[in-house]
Design a protein around this motif. Structure first.
Motif, PDB file in Angstrom:
ATOM      1  N   VAL A 198       7.842  -2.575 -10.210  1.00  0.00           N
ATOM      2  CA  VAL A 198       6.586  -3.235 -10.558  1.00  0.00           C
ATOM      3  C   VAL A 198       5.573  -2.967  -9.458  1.00  0.00           C
ATOM      4  O   VAL A 198       5.872  -3.103  -8.273  1.00  0.00           O
ATOM      5  CB  VAL A 198       6.789  -4.763 -10.716  1.00  0.00           C
ATOM      6  CG1 VAL A 198       5.475  -5.472 -10.922  1.00  0.00           C
ATOM      7  CG2 VAL A 198       7.736  -5.052 -11.855  1.00  0.00           C
ATOM      8  N   ALA A 199       4.364  -2.572  -9.861  1.00  0.00           N
ATOM      9  CA  ALA A 199       3.269  -2.351  -8.919  1.00  0.00           C
ATOM     10  C   ALA A 199       2.151  -3.337  -9.253  1.00  0.00           C
ATOM     11  O   ALA A 199       1.819  -3.531 -10.422  1.00  0.00           O
ATOM     12  CB  ALA A 199       2.753  -0.925  -9.018  1.00  0.00           C
ATOM     13  N   VAL A 200       1.578  -3.952  -8.221  1.00  0.00           N
ATOM     14  CA  VAL A 200       0.520  -4.941  -8.405  1.00  0.00           C
ATOM     15  C   VAL A 200      -0.738  -4.460  -7.696  1.00  0.00           C
ATOM     16  O   VAL A 200      -0.708  -4.095  -6.526  1.00  0.00           O
ATOM     17  CB  VAL A 200       0.945  -6.320  -7.832  1.00  0.00           C
ATOM     18  CG1 VAL A 200      -0.177  -7.326  -7.982  1.00  0.00           C
ATOM     19  CG2 VAL A 200       2.210  -6.801  -8.501  1.00  0.00           C
TER      20      VAL A 200
ATOM     21  N   GLY B  53      -2.784   5.556  -7.236  1.00  0.00           N
ATOM     22  CA  GLY B  53      -3.678   4.422  -7.051  1.00  0.00           C
ATOM     23  C   GLY B  53      -3.396   3.584  -5.829  1.00  0.00           C
ATOM     24  O   GLY B  53      -4.115   2.648  -5.547  1.00  0.00           O
ATOM     25  N   THR B  54      -2.352   3.836  -5.093  1.00  0.00           N
ATOM     26  CA  THR B  54      -1.939   3.084  -3.911  1.00  0.00           C
ATOM     27  C   THR B  54      -1.946   1.576  -4.197  1.00  0.00           C
ATOM     28  O   THR B  54      -2.845   0.853  -3.791  1.00  0.00           O
ATOM     29  CB  THR B  54      -2.840   3.391  -2.698  1.00  0.00           C
ATOM     30  OG1 THR B  54      -3.005   4.786  -2.586  1.00  0.00           O
ATOM     31  CG2 THR B  54      -2.235   2.848  -1.424  1.00  0.00           C
TER      32      THR B  54
ATOM     33  N   HIS C 116       0.820  -1.219   0.000  1.00  0.00           N
ATOM     34  CA  HIS C 116       0.000   0.000   0.000  1.00  0.00           C
ATOM     35  C   HIS C 116       0.851   1.265   0.000  1.00  0.00           C
ATOM     36  O   HIS C 116       0.703   2.134   0.837  1.00  0.00           O
ATOM     37  CB  HIS C 116      -0.952   0.004   1.199  1.00  0.00           C
ATOM     38  CG  HIS C 116      -1.694  -1.265   1.351  1.00  0.00           C
ATOM     39  ND1 HIS C 116      -2.639  -1.682   0.458  1.00  0.00           N
ATOM     40  CD2 HIS C 116      -1.610  -2.242   2.282  1.00  0.00           C
ATOM     41  CE1 HIS C 116      -3.122  -2.850   0.832  1.00  0.00           C
ATOM     42  NE2 HIS C 116      -2.503  -3.214   1.933  1.00  0.00           N
ATOM     43  N   TRP C 117       1.726   1.376  -0.954  1.00  0.00           N
ATOM     44  CA  TRP C 117       2.631   2.511  -1.033  1.00  0.00           C
ATOM     45  C   TRP C 117       1.893   3.737  -1.532  1.00  0.00           C
ATOM     46  O   TRP C 117       1.463   3.806  -2.673  1.00  0.00           O
ATOM     47  CB  TRP C 117       3.788   2.180  -1.943  1.00  0.00           C
ATOM     48  CG  TRP C 117       5.060   2.851  -1.560  1.00  0.00           C
ATOM     49  CD1 TRP C 117       5.249   3.718  -0.535  1.00  0.00           C
ATOM     50  CD2 TRP C 117       6.317   2.698  -2.195  1.00  0.00           C
ATOM     51  NE1 TRP C 117       6.544   4.109  -0.487  1.00  0.00           N
ATOM     52  CE2 TRP C 117       7.231   3.501  -1.505  1.00  0.00           C
ATOM     53  CE3 TRP C 117       6.756   1.967  -3.276  1.00  0.00           C
ATOM     54  CZ2 TRP C 117       8.549   3.599  -1.869  1.00  0.00           C
ATOM     55  CZ3 TRP C 117       8.069   2.065  -3.615  1.00  0.00           C
ATOM     56  CH2 TRP C 117       8.954   2.867  -2.927  1.00  0.00           C
ATOM     57  N   ARG C 118       1.714   4.721  -0.681  1.00  0.00           N
ATOM     58  CA  ARG C 118       0.874   5.888  -0.968  1.00  0.00           C
ATOM     59  C   ARG C 118       1.499   6.872  -1.939  1.00  0.00           C
ATOM     60  O   ARG C 118       0.802   7.716  -2.484  1.00  0.00           O
ATOM     61  CB  ARG C 118       0.539   6.608   0.328  1.00  0.00           C
ATOM     62  CG  ARG C 118      -0.346   5.801   1.217  1.00  0.00           C
ATOM     63  CD  ARG C 118      -0.698   6.573   2.458  1.00  0.00           C
ATOM     64  NE  ARG C 118      -1.462   5.736   3.359  1.00  0.00           N
ATOM     65  CZ  ARG C 118      -1.744   6.058   4.586  1.00  0.00           C
ATOM     66  NH1 ARG C 118      -1.330   7.203   5.078  1.00  0.00           N
ATOM     67  NH2 ARG C 118      -2.451   5.249   5.351  1.00  0.00           N
TER      68      ARG C 118
END
Length: 93
Positions: free
Chosen positions: A46-48, A35-36, A29-31
């Motif tokens: 990479v963001a999932v 889109g967090t 949950h990286w703010r």
């Protein structure tokens, strides 16, 4: 709608546990990212995002009565249109 959790849901925990078990490390949950994202692999950039069945209308007929009728249609329609536009242009780091 207030009962719908945004963090640590069952669909999110399954892949998170599997990835951790394999040995990959991530941030949750990286703010700072748009889109967090649910999982962020910083080194690989990479963001999932993990969306549960609620937002995609999975088995909607079985739990439709439990939701506020005036909000359900608008929220799900808004979310499905947002998914369509985000799929066209992915956000870059």
């Amino acid at each position: 709608m207030s009962r719908v959790r945004s963090k640590d849901t069952a669909p999110e925990l399954k892949p998170r546990r599997a990835v951790f078990r394999v040995g990959l490390r991530f941030r949750k949950h990286w703010r700072t990212l748009p889109g967090t994202p649910d999982l962020v692999f910083v080194g690989a950039k990479v963001a999932v995002f993990v969306d549960g069945g609620f937002w995609h209308g999975h088995r909607f007929a079985t739990w439709r009565e439990k939701l506020t009728p005036s909000l359900v249609g608008a929220d799900l329609a808004q979310h499905s249109s947002a998914i369509a536009t985000s799929d066209e242009g992915e956000a870059k780091f």
